[in-house]
Design a protein around this motif. Structure first.
Motif, PDB file in Angstrom:
ATOM      1  N   UNK A   1      16.105  20.577 -22.807  1.00  0.00           N
ATOM      2  CA  UNK A   1      16.191  21.026 -24.202  1.00  0.00           C
ATOM      3  C   UNK A   1      15.274  20.253 -25.144  1.00  0.00           C
ATOM      4  N   UNK A   2      14.756  19.090 -24.704  1.00  0.00           N
ATOM      5  CA  UNK A   2      13.861  18.305 -25.561  1.00  0.00           C
ATOM      6  C   UNK A   2      12.438  18.247 -25.002  1.00  0.00           C
ATOM      7  N   UNK A   3      12.123  19.119 -24.022  1.00  0.00           N
ATOM      8  CA  UNK A   3      10.756  19.153 -23.501  1.00  0.00           C
ATOM      9  C   UNK A   3       9.792  19.620 -24.606  1.00  0.00           C
ATOM     10  N   UNK A   4       8.535  19.139 -24.592  1.00  0.00           N
ATOM     11  CA  UNK A   4       7.982  18.191 -23.642  1.00  0.00           C
ATOM     12  C   UNK A   4       8.109  16.746 -24.097  1.00  0.00           C
ATOM     13  N   UNK A   5       8.787  16.531 -25.202  1.00  0.00           N
ATOM     14  CA  UNK A   5       8.968  15.163 -25.680  1.00  0.00           C
ATOM     15  C   UNK A   5       9.712  14.347 -24.638  1.00  0.00           C
ATOM     16  N   UNK A   6      10.775  14.929 -24.104  1.00  0.00           N
ATOM     17  CA  UNK A   6      11.568  14.279 -23.059  1.00  0.00           C
ATOM     18  C   UNK A   6      11.746  15.260 -21.908  1.00  0.00           C
ATOM     19  N   UNK A   7      11.555  14.763 -20.704  1.00  0.00           N
ATOM     20  CA  UNK A   7      11.692  15.599 -19.518  1.00  0.00           C
ATOM     21  C   UNK A   7      12.959  15.229 -18.746  1.00  0.00           C
ATOM     22  N   UNK A   8      13.409  16.157 -17.924  1.00  0.00           N
ATOM     23  CA  UNK A   8      14.595  15.906 -17.101  1.00  0.00           C
ATOM     24  C   UNK A   8      14.355  14.672 -16.231  1.00  0.00           C
ATOM     25  N   UNK A   9      15.305  13.751 -16.258  1.00  0.00           N
ATOM     26  CA  UNK A   9      15.191  12.538 -15.466  1.00  0.00           C
ATOM     27  C   UNK A   9      14.618  11.350 -16.212  1.00  0.00           C
ATOM     28  N   UNK A  10      14.058  11.586 -17.402  1.00  0.00           N
ATOM     29  CA  UNK A  10      13.572  10.459 -18.202  1.00  0.00           C
ATOM     30  C   UNK A  10      14.734   9.539 -18.560  1.00  0.00           C
ATOM     31  N   UNK A  11      14.424   8.244 -18.689  1.00  0.00           N
ATOM     32  CA  UNK A  11      15.406   7.274 -19.186  1.00  0.00           C
ATOM     33  C   UNK A  11      14.928   6.795 -20.545  1.00  0.00           C
ATOM     34  N   UNK A  12      15.779   6.920 -21.536  1.00  0.00           N
ATOM     35  CA  UNK A  12      15.419   6.465 -22.877  1.00  0.00           C
ATOM     36  C   UNK A  12      16.308   5.301 -23.274  1.00  0.00           C
ATOM     37  N   UNK A  13      15.770   4.441 -24.134  1.00  0.00           N
ATOM     38  CA  UNK A  13      16.541   3.338 -24.690  1.00  0.00           C
ATOM     39  C   UNK A  13      16.906   3.683 -26.124  1.00  0.00           C
ATOM     40  N   UNK A  14      18.177   3.502 -26.441  1.00  0.00           N
ATOM     41  CA  UNK A  14      18.702   3.893 -27.740  1.00  0.00           C
ATOM     42  C   UNK A  14      19.064   2.659 -28.553  1.00  0.00           C
ATOM     43  N   UNK A  15      18.540   2.603 -29.762  1.00  0.00           N
ATOM     44  CA  UNK A  15      18.821   1.508 -30.686  1.00  0.00           C
ATOM     45  C   UNK A  15      20.221   1.690 -31.277  1.00  0.00           C
TER      46      UNK A  15
END
Length: 275
Positions: free
Chosen positions: A64-78
């Motif tokens: 739902x957030x492609x292409x900014x974020x792809x399936x399997x990406x790991x993000x760090x949240x502040x």
């Protein structure tokens, strides 16, 4: 006769006792392995504190957030800035708890015991939490409008959205995709970058919150893509929202930060022992 080639008994005993001697080095090596459990414990405690108050890792489960974020990406949240009263701003990518049963029909994963343990201290993304990730489009008091295929407008201003998935239109032409709303107090309006593949605020207007997400449900802002390494990047606020991005200098995985904090403490303790 050569003097000093054969050590006498006294000098050998002195060498054995010296920290830098052969046996002293062995003692140090044994001492390191004794200290290792302490190092691990301190790292885990620091990682837990970091996860609770500073940063937390999240895994991207859908497109739902492609292409900014792809399936399997790991993000760090502040998670730190909300403690000081900071509220989500337009253009930020945020993680939030499911506000009104948005994920009620989604299958729930069954994490292993190892995943649960590592996720509880931030060394892995939490696998049993029902959270979502979207981009903030409007904040309290904003009027957000989609008409036809777009552009998307906020307070009458058309947004230039280069982050929208290639081939998508800024607005969807189905019933849910056509709207004009004013964001209520203490809420945000969120949308996915993959506009025709995101069940976001637009499609939950029949819920108690009218599709807007309570600020209190926001976990924090996603600041970087940390994994995989070939996709590592920051997540700045697009210029169309009139805000600048952020630096990634302070962003690191909770586990790594915990280890970085634990090592100096253990080394200091070992130095005090040998002084």
């Amino acid at each position: 006769m050569t003097v000093g080639t054969e050590p006498d008994q006294g000098s050998d005993a002195a060498d054995t006792r010296a920290p830098g001697g052969r046996n002293g080095g062995q003692n140090r090596q044994r001492s390191f392995w004794k200290e290792l459990p302490l190092l691990i414990i301190i790292a885990l405690v620091l990682a837990l504190l970091i996860k609770t108050f500073l940063l937390q890792a999240f895994s991207i489960p859908s497109g739902s957030m492609e292409n900014t974020l792809k399936v399997g990406d790991r993000v760090l949240v502040d998670k730190l800035t909300p403690w000081f009263g900071s509220k989500p701003q337009r253009g930020e990518v945020v993680v939030f708890h499911d506000p009104d049963g948005w994920l009620a029909d989604e299958p729930t994963s069954r994490p292993s015991s190892v995943q649960k343990a590592l996720g509880s201290v931030g060394l892995m993304p939490s696998a049993d939490e029902k959270d979502l990730i979207k981009r903030v489009i409007g904040v309290a008091g904003d009027t957000v409008e989609c008409k036809g295929s777009g552009p998307l407008k906020v307070n009458g201003k058309a947004l230039d959205e280069p982050y929208v998935f290639p081939g998508n239109t800024a607005c969807s032409t189905d019933a849910g995709g056509q709207f004009k709303i004013t964001v209520p107090s203490d809420r945000i309006w969120v949308m996915g970058d993959h506009r025709q593949y995101s069940a976001d605020s637009r499609y939950h207007q029949d819920k108690p919150g009218g599709g807007a997400v309570p600020v209190k449900d926001v976990v924090g802002r996603a600041v970087v893509v940390a994994w995989p390494l070939n996709r590592a990047d920051d997540l700045p606020v697009p210029s169309t929202f009139g805000q600048s991005g952020i630096s990634t200098a302070a962003a690191a995985a909770p586990g790594a930060l915990g280890l970085m904090g634990a090592v100096p403490l253990v080394l200091w303790r070992r130095r005090k022992r040998w002084d």
